[in-house]
Design a protein around this motif. Sequence first.
Motif, PDB file in Angstrom:
ATOM      1  N   VAL A 186       0.766  -1.221  -0.104  1.00 44.49           N
ATOM      2  CA  VAL A 186       0.027  -0.071   0.115  1.00 44.49           C
ATOM      3  C   VAL A 186       0.782   1.458  -0.017  1.00 44.49           C
ATOM      4  N   PRO A 187       1.858   1.336   0.752  1.00 45.91           N
ATOM      5  CA  PRO A 187       2.625   2.573   0.759  1.00 45.91           C
ATOM      6  C   PRO A 187       3.325   2.892  -0.690  1.00 45.91           C
ATOM      7  N   ALA A 188       3.851   1.613  -1.128  1.00 53.88           N
ATOM      8  CA  ALA A 188       4.278   1.831  -2.593  1.00 53.88           C
ATOM      9  C   ALA A 188       3.366   2.126  -3.484  1.00 53.88           C
ATOM     10  N   VAL A 189       2.102   1.725  -3.516  1.00 55.85           N
ATOM     11  CA  VAL A 189       1.075   2.114  -4.436  1.00 55.85           C
ATOM     12  C   VAL A 189       0.748   3.414  -4.330  1.00 55.85           C
ATOM     13  N   LYS A 190       0.572   3.767  -3.156  1.00 53.87           N
ATOM     14  CA  LYS A 190       0.449   5.283  -2.970  1.00 53.87           C
ATOM     15  C   LYS A 190       1.558   6.207  -3.465  1.00 53.87           C
ATOM     16  N   ASP A 245       1.127   9.024  -6.584  1.00 54.80           N
ATOM     17  CA  ASP A 245       1.226  10.431  -6.249  1.00 54.80           C
ATOM     18  C   ASP A 245       2.262  10.770  -7.241  1.00 54.80           C
ATOM     19  N   ALA A 246       3.567   9.972  -7.343  1.00 54.02           N
ATOM     20  CA  ALA A 246       4.561  10.631  -8.415  1.00 54.02           C
ATOM     21  C   ALA A 246       3.939  10.722  -9.627  1.00 54.02           C
ATOM     22  N   ALA A 247       3.430   9.494 -10.078  1.00 56.80           N
ATOM     23  CA  ALA A 247       3.024   9.527 -11.586  1.00 56.80           C
ATOM     24  C   ALA A 247       1.845  10.752 -12.059  1.00 56.80           C
ATOM     25  N   TYR A 248       1.057  10.984 -10.884  1.00 58.58           N
ATOM     26  CA  TYR A 248      -0.057  12.019 -11.248  1.00 58.58           C
ATOM     27  C   TYR A 248       0.387  13.469 -10.762  1.00 58.58           C
ATOM     28  N   ARG A 249       1.161  13.619  -9.883  1.00 55.60           N
ATOM     29  CA  ARG A 249       1.474  14.805  -9.306  1.00 55.60           C
ATOM     30  C   ARG A 249       1.812  16.127 -10.510  1.00 55.60           C
ATOM     31  N   PRO A 250       2.718  15.512 -11.347  1.00 53.17           N
ATOM     32  CA  PRO A 250       2.789  16.697 -12.619  1.00 53.17           C
ATOM     33  C   PRO A 250       1.513  17.138 -13.257  1.00 53.17           C
ATOM     34  N   TYR A 251       0.276  16.454 -13.193  1.00 56.12           N
ATOM     35  CA  TYR A 251      -0.752  17.066 -13.917  1.00 56.12           C
ATOM     36  C   TYR A 251      -1.822  17.952 -12.896  1.00 56.12           C
ATOM     37  N   ILE A 252      -1.355  18.181 -11.727  1.00 54.97           N
ATOM     38  CA  ILE A 252      -2.100  19.117 -10.792  1.00 54.97           C
ATOM     39  C   ILE A 252      -1.842  20.217 -11.377  1.00 54.97           C
ATOM     40  N   ALA A 253      -1.022  20.696 -11.577  1.00 60.15           N
ATOM     41  CA  ALA A 253      -0.685  22.326 -12.241  1.00 60.15           C
ATOM     42  C   ALA A 253      -1.542  22.518 -13.568  1.00 60.15           C
ATOM     43  N   ARG A 254      -1.336  21.424 -14.290  1.00 58.37           N
ATOM     44  CA  ARG A 254      -2.024  21.771 -15.729  1.00 58.37           C
ATOM     45  C   ARG A 254      -3.472  21.511 -15.728  1.00 58.37           C
ATOM     46  N   MET A 288      -8.037  12.098  -9.546  1.00 56.88           N
ATOM     47  CA  MET A 288      -8.696  11.409  -8.877  1.00 56.88           C
ATOM     48  C   MET A 288      -7.901  10.069  -8.110  1.00 56.88           C
ATOM     49  N   PRO A 289      -7.062   9.534  -8.998  1.00 55.87           N
ATOM     50  CA  PRO A 289      -6.241   8.403  -8.520  1.00 55.87           C
ATOM     51  C   PRO A 289      -5.370   8.711  -7.342  1.00 55.87           C
ATOM     52  N   MET A 290      -5.146   9.961  -7.031  1.00 57.21           N
ATOM     53  CA  MET A 290      -4.342  10.223  -6.073  1.00 57.21           C
ATOM     54  C   MET A 290      -5.035  10.222  -4.726  1.00 57.21           C
ATOM     55  N   ASP A 291      -6.298  10.239  -4.654  1.00 56.98           N
ATOM     56  CA  ASP A 291      -7.078  10.588  -3.479  1.00 56.98           C
ATOM     57  C   ASP A 291      -7.923   9.124  -3.291  1.00 56.98           C
ATOM     58  N   ARG A 292      -7.662   8.010  -4.080  1.00 58.02           N
ATOM     59  CA  ARG A 292      -8.526   6.830  -3.806  1.00 58.02           C
ATOM     60  C   ARG A 292      -7.824   6.120  -2.412  1.00 58.02           C
ATOM     61  N   ASP A 293      -8.795   5.237  -2.083  1.00 58.62           N
ATOM     62  CA  ASP A 293      -8.342   4.780  -0.706  1.00 58.62           C
ATOM     63  C   ASP A 293      -7.487   3.604  -1.206  1.00 58.62           C
ATOM     64  N   HIS A 294      -6.212   3.559  -1.357  1.00 57.14           N
ATOM     65  CA  HIS A 294      -5.561   2.472  -1.993  1.00 57.14           C
ATOM     66  C   HIS A 294      -5.540   1.196  -1.020  1.00 57.14           C
ATOM     67  N   SER A 347      -6.838   3.052 -13.033  1.00 55.46           N
ATOM     68  CA  SER A 347      -5.807   4.002 -12.984  1.00 55.46           C
ATOM     69  C   SER A 347      -4.570   3.264 -13.438  1.00 55.46           C
ATOM     70  N   VAL A 348      -3.639   3.692 -14.296  1.00 51.37           N
ATOM     71  CA  VAL A 348      -2.202   3.262 -14.749  1.00 51.37           C
ATOM     72  C   VAL A 348      -1.374   4.162 -14.153  1.00 51.37           C
ATOM     73  N   ALA A 349      -0.604   3.726 -13.397  1.00 55.23           N
ATOM     74  CA  ALA A 349       0.484   4.844 -12.944  1.00 55.23           C
ATOM     75  C   ALA A 349       2.018   4.233 -13.131  1.00 55.23           C
ATOM     76  N   VAL A 350       2.892   4.928 -13.657  1.00 49.68           N
ATOM     77  CA  VAL A 350       4.174   4.465 -13.700  1.00 49.68           C
ATOM     78  C   VAL A 350       5.182   5.565 -13.084  1.00 49.68           C
ATOM     79  N   HIS A 351       5.945   4.982 -12.196  1.00 58.13           N
ATOM     80  CA  HIS A 351       6.670   5.869 -11.484  1.00 58.13           C
ATOM     81  C   HIS A 351       7.728   6.802 -12.539  1.00 58.13           C
ATOM     82  N   PRO A 352       7.922   8.056 -12.454  1.00 52.32           N
ATOM     83  CA  PRO A 352       8.731   8.897 -13.532  1.00 52.32           C
ATOM     84  C   PRO A 352       9.934   8.162 -13.666  1.00 52.32           C
TER      85      PRO A 352
END
Length: 153
Positions: free
Chosen positions: A13-17, A21-30, A36-42, A75-80
């Motif tokens: 769970v900590p790694a999933v979060k 977060d790392a994958a989706y963080r760049p989109y916040i400003a855009r 939404m995937p950042m706020d899921r109950d992982h 969600s599909v998330a890949v660490h940058p």
Amino acid sequence: MSDDIRPATAADVPAVKAVTDAAYRPYIARIGLRPMPMDRDHAADVAEGRVFVVGDPVTGVLVLVPHEDHLFVESVAVHPDAHGRGVGRRLLEFVDEHACELGLFEVQLYTNAMMWENRKLYPKFGYEAVERRAEGPYDRVRFRKRLAPPSGH
């Protein structure tokens, strides 16, 4: 790095979060808000068997929700740090394999309209854009991919 995709466990769970977060963080400003995937109950998603991970340490995360007639990719998330290594490709291949194992021959997903990288990527993997619509503060493009049932099905 192992490319074996496996169901996530509570220990992941900590790694999933972190990866999400790392994958989706760049989109916040855009897009002007947290994807939404950042706020899921992982933890709940993992407990329900919806989360699959790849890598040791985890570099890619899938959240999959089976429905009666299709598999929904939440969600599909890949660490940058893992970009360009084929992690995303392998995850999307797994989605097709998993859908067929479940007897589901359609995959659906959506992406934010402002995530133009995704809008260019998904058609390369056989997805077609079928709808664009606002859902609350999110401007979403829904994609669909039809899979061929195995012979004799």
